[in-house]
Design an enzyme around this catalytic site. Structure first.
Site, PDB file in Angstrom:
ATOM      1  N   TYR A  33      30.481 -34.608  15.809  1.00  0.00           N
ATOM      2  CA  TYR A  33      29.445 -35.599  15.518  1.00  0.00           C
ATOM      3  C   TYR A  33      28.066 -35.015  15.715  1.00  0.00           C
ATOM      4  CZ  TYR A  33      28.387 -36.458  20.488  1.00  0.00           C
ATOM      5  OH  TYR A  33      27.994 -36.331  21.794  1.00  0.00           O
ATOM      6  N   ARG A  52      23.979 -27.103  13.377  1.00  0.00           N
ATOM      7  CA  ARG A  52      24.969 -27.232  14.464  1.00  0.00           C
ATOM      8  C   ARG A  52      26.228 -27.941  13.971  1.00  0.00           C
ATOM      9  NH1 ARG A  52      23.103 -30.135  19.865  1.00  0.00           N
ATOM     10  NH2 ARG A  52      23.239 -31.942  18.521  1.00  0.00           N
ATOM     11  N   ARG A 100      50.912 -38.751  12.543  1.00  0.00           N
ATOM     12  CA  ARG A 100      50.575 -38.133  13.833  1.00  0.00           C
ATOM     13  C   ARG A 100      51.461 -36.936  14.146  1.00  0.00           C
ATOM     14  NH1 ARG A 100      51.629 -37.824  19.156  1.00  0.00           N
ATOM     15  NH2 ARG A 100      49.815 -37.660  20.531  1.00  0.00           N
ATOM     16  N   HIS A 102      50.645 -32.963  16.344  1.00  0.00           N
ATOM     17  CA  HIS A 102      49.553 -32.161  16.914  1.00  0.00           C
ATOM     18  C   HIS A 102      49.034 -31.146  15.916  1.00  0.00           C
ATOM     19  CE1 HIS A 102      50.751 -34.124  20.553  1.00  0.00           C
ATOM     20  NE2 HIS A 102      49.817 -33.507  21.258  1.00  0.00           N
ATOM     21  N   LYS A 147      30.156 -29.705  19.306  1.00  0.00           N
ATOM     22  CA  LYS A 147      29.797 -31.110  19.531  1.00  0.00           C
ATOM     23  C   LYS A 147      30.965 -31.994  19.104  1.00  0.00           C
ATOM     24  CE  LYS A 147      25.789 -34.172  19.383  1.00  0.00           C
ATOM     25  NZ  LYS A 147      25.762 -34.472  20.812  1.00  0.00           N
ATOM     26  N   GLU A 180      24.923 -29.025  32.530  1.00  0.00           N
ATOM     27  CA  GLU A 180      24.064 -29.907  31.731  1.00  0.00           C
ATOM     28  C   GLU A 180      24.362 -31.337  32.151  1.00  0.00           C
ATOM     29  OE1 GLU A 180      25.112 -29.945  27.534  1.00  0.00           O
ATOM     30  OE2 GLU A 180      27.217 -29.629  28.016  1.00  0.00           O
ATOM     31  N   LEU A 205      26.394 -27.749  25.619  1.00  0.00           N
ATOM     32  CA  LEU A 205      26.022 -27.980  24.224  1.00  0.00           C
ATOM     33  C   LEU A 205      24.594 -27.477  24.056  1.00  0.00           C
ATOM     34  CD1 LEU A 205      26.861 -29.423  21.518  1.00  0.00           C
ATOM     35  CD2 LEU A 205      25.313 -31.228  22.276  1.00  0.00           C
TER      36      LEU A 205
HETATM   37  N1  PDD Z   1      24.139 -36.161  23.190  1.00  0.00           N
HETATM   38  N2  PDD Z   1      24.567 -32.039  26.090  1.00  0.00           N
HETATM   39  C1  PDD Z   1      25.453 -32.997  25.781  1.00  0.00           C
HETATM   40  C2  PDD Z   1      26.786 -32.979  26.461  1.00  0.00           C
HETATM   41  C3  PDD Z   1      25.128 -33.993  24.842  1.00  0.00           C
HETATM   42  O1  PDD Z   1      26.020 -34.941  24.533  1.00  0.00           O
HETATM   43  C4  PDD Z   1      23.842 -33.981  24.247  1.00  0.00           C
HETATM   44  C5  PDD Z   1      23.427 -35.003  23.232  1.00  0.00           C
HETATM   45  C6  PDD Z   1      22.951 -32.960  24.595  1.00  0.00           C
HETATM   46  C7  PDD Z   1      21.593 -32.828  23.953  1.00  0.00           C
HETATM   47  O2  PDD Z   1      21.699 -32.424  22.627  1.00  0.00           O
HETATM   48  P1  PDD Z   1      20.586 -32.815  21.556  1.00  0.00           P
HETATM   49  O3  PDD Z   1      19.290 -32.396  22.101  1.00  0.00           O
HETATM   50  O4  PDD Z   1      20.980 -32.067  20.333  1.00  0.00           O
HETATM   51  O5  PDD Z   1      20.645 -34.322  21.377  1.00  0.00           O
HETATM   52  C8  PDD Z   1      23.347 -32.000  25.508  1.00  0.00           C
HETATM   53  C9  PDD Z   1      23.894 -37.163  22.169  1.00  0.00           C
HETATM   54  C10 PDD Z   1      22.481 -37.663  22.160  1.00  0.00           C
HETATM   55  C11 PDD Z   1      24.930 -38.257  22.299  1.00  0.00           C
HETATM   56  O6  PDD Z   1      26.069 -37.912  22.531  1.00  0.00           O
HETATM   57  O7  PDD Z   1      24.621 -39.439  22.101  1.00  0.00           O
END
Ligand code: PDD
Length: 287
Positions: A33, A52, A100, A102, A147, A180, A205
């Site tokens: 996403y 990304r 379904r 894996h 992501k 993070e 991320l």
């Molecule tokens: N999340 N780290 C994680 C684990 C995240 O889920 C996000 C963003 C970030 C920051 O990434 P960016 O600057 O590209 O938004 C770092 C989004 C906002 C969410 O899951 O809603």
């Protein structure tokens, strides 16, 4: 006003929109996403987000369902249909629908869903306010650079943050270093004015906001380090802050029960927030 979503080629009322129960996103969290901020009708750093997205898709061997140009058109059309000038786009692509199992069949048709949400326009005074974070153990896998929609450790940590009245949960790895936040990147500013954030790799991320703040810091002559930092270093830092596409940049004034410096947002955090706000006002793309 009823909201519209984009679901596999159609704009549908979000209220009743759905995907197949054998979508692998639903069954295996087999998808990726992006969340893209929208300010004054502009998609902030769209190119970075789509770069990304392509990396995440290719890491999971999911075919891109369409090129960038139509993706961009659909995002804009969705904003128009929902009359949203300030808010965010959520874009999700999963491997698609299959009985379904894996292992997945080759050549699947990916599913694509987009929603848009209205948020309050950016306000400097709101974002300048400090927030508190708690820390939780980082129990995630080693490919946090993807992501992925598989976010269980993130949502459980965030829920604990919310329960304890904190804005965010910062995650701590086995070595005692902060990786993070549950949904943001973590930063500190050292006593000798170095801006520090964890290096990009499998442990985090690589946030698009993170990348933008790094560029802005460098362009403005700040000293910047991408390296691990411990929880101890963070609690003794001069400043701390957290960044994401929706949180933008929020000064952190307390980590667990440790107040950072004098408990007020620091000058570097506020300077970087101003630079980021100016970047958004310019429309958000690369200079
Ligand atoms: N999340 N780290 C994680 C684990 C995240 O889920 C996000 C963003 C970030 C920051 O990434 P960016 O600057 O590209 O938004 C770092 C989004 C906002 C969410 O899951 O809603």
């Amino acid at each position: 006003m009823a909201l519209f979503a984009y679901v596999n080629g159609r704009y549908e009322l979000q209220r009743g929109a759905g995907v197949h129960i054998e979508d692998r996103g639903y069954q295996f969290a087999d998808g990726v996403y992006e969340v893209i901020a929208v300010q004054n009708g502009r998609l902030i750093d769209e190119v970075g987000h789509l770069d990304r997205l392509e990396r995440s898709l290719s890491a999971l061997e999911i075919a891109a369902p369409m090129d960038r140009a139509p993706l961009g058109l659909i995002m804009r059309r969705l904003l128009e249909k929902n009359r949203i000038d300030n808010g965010m786009i959520y874009l999700q692509i999963t491997r698609g629908v299959a009985p379904r199992n894996h292992a997945f069949p080759e050549g699947m048709k990916p599913s694509i869903v987009m929603t848009a949400r209205r948020l309050k326009p950016f306000s400097r005074s709101h974002f300048r306010q400090g927030v508190c974070v708690i820390t939780r153990p980082d129990t995630r896998w080693k490919r946090c650079d993807i992501k992925s929609i598989s976010l269980l450790p993130n949502i459980l940590s965030k829920q604990e943050a919310v329960r304890s009245g904190a804005f965010e949960a910062w995650l701590v790895d086995d070595a005692g270093n902060i990786t993070e936040g549950a949904s943001s990147n973590a930063w500190i500013v050292t006593g000798d004015a170095r801006v520090v954030t964890r290096d990009a790799g499998g442990a985090i991320l690589n946030g698009i906001t993170r990348q933008r703040i790094i560029a802005l810091a460098r362009e403005n002559g700040l000293s910047l380090e991408e390296r691990p930092f411990s929880l101890e270093e963070a609690t003794e830092a001069a400043e701390a802050f957290t960044t994401s596409s929706t949180a933008l940049l929020r000064p952190v004034v307390k980590i667990d029960d440790r107040v950072i410096a004098d408990g007020e947002p620091g000058p570097f955090s506020l300077k970087l927030l101003d630079l980021y706000a100016a970047h958004m006002e310019r429309g958000g793309e690369a200079p």
